[in-house]
Scaffold this active site. Structure first.
Site: not given
Length: 289
Positions: A54, A163, A114, A184, A52, A214-215
């Protein structure tokens, strides 16, 4: 927190709609590059890495300046990332649609927009600026809106990455006909990270759906824990942009994701990886978003 973010998203969206009518946006989308094969990129035996671009996050504030998002994306791809995720929300994440276009013009792999999508206008934006995938967050949408956006995304050549964070959101995603599902670990209301969420929800996800964790991915050990719980891919942002060598960091994750122990029977059927489903121990000093 999510409500605050969505308020800003809707305000910014209204301004963009005034500047660029939908008809003009649709015309631009027809000139965009053809969509790339998302399922082909994420459907191998290995655990794929989505890297990503970011600059900031609501939980950590500024993360990295990233003067050249295209160069960073190029490093990610050189390290083996199968998909590049680009934050386009400006207020909390410091992103832009221009970042998306620059990345799409540089890399050969699929690109994810995103953002906090609440309108089909944003889907046309994503396509016009070169996205191949678009994030749809169940917690931010009514069920009717979710179903409508999934269908519209697919109709214009985008793959929706839906998500979820809870059992109820998973039920809604499955009802909407999801084929690419992100779980997530971060609760968008509180911003707290719970790496056990994926392992808890994964057994309820039907075979044939690509499952993305995710995360919470701080390094290869977290990727392996998610893989053991059934992840087909991981989405990684903060630990890459804050590290010294993003290309090597991606390569380390890719190497872990290609480990032979992760292949074969995925915990009882296609789309599931067997093994130790215990999540990695949390590290309070680095909570990846």
């Amino acid at each position: 927190m999510l409500d605050d973010i969505l308020e800003g998203v809707r305000t910014d969206l209204a301004e963009r709609q005034k500047e660029t009518p939908l008809d003009r946006l649709k015309e631009a989308a027809t000139r965009a590059p053809s969509p790339r094969d998302v399922r082909g990129a994420l459907g191998g035996d290995e655990v794929s890495v989505i890297a990503e671009v970011k600059r900031a996050s609501p939980s950590k504030g500024a993360l990295a300046a990233i003067a050249d998002p295209a160069a960073l994306a190029g490093d990610y791809e050189a390290g083996g990332a199968r998909v590049i995720s680009v934050l386009t929300e400006p207020r909390r994440f410091g992103g832009s649609l221009e970042d998306l276009a620059a990345v799409r013009a540089t890399v050969q792999c699929p690109v994810l927009r995103k953002d906090f999508v609440v309108s089909s206008y944003q889907l046309w934006e994503a396509r016009a600026y070169g996205a191949d995938l678009v994030l749809l967050i169940v917690a931010a949408l009514s069920q009717n809106a979710l179903v409508s956006l999934v269908e519209r995304a697919e109709s214009i050549g985008l793959v929706p990455l839906v998500e979820v964070h809870t059992d109820e959101e998973l039920d809604r995603a499955l009802e909407a006909g999801v084929t690419l599902l992100g779980v997530n670990a971060r609760n968008l209301a509180t911003l707290e990270v719970d790496r056990t969420v994926f392992a808890r929800l994964a057994p309820r996800i039907p075979d044939g759906i690509i499952k993305i964790a995710e995360s919470g991915v701080r390094g290869p050990h977290d990727l392996l824990a998610y893989a053991a719980a059934g992840a087909d891919a991981v989405l990684v942002g903060e630990s890459l942009v804050t590290g010294r060598d993003p290309r090597s960091a991606v390569a380390d994750l890719v190497t872990a994701g290609a480990h032979p122990a992760l292949r074969g029977d995925r915990g009882g059927g296609p789309g599931r990886r067997g093994g130790d489903t215990r999540p990695a121990e949390p590290n309070p000093e680095q909570d990846e978003t």
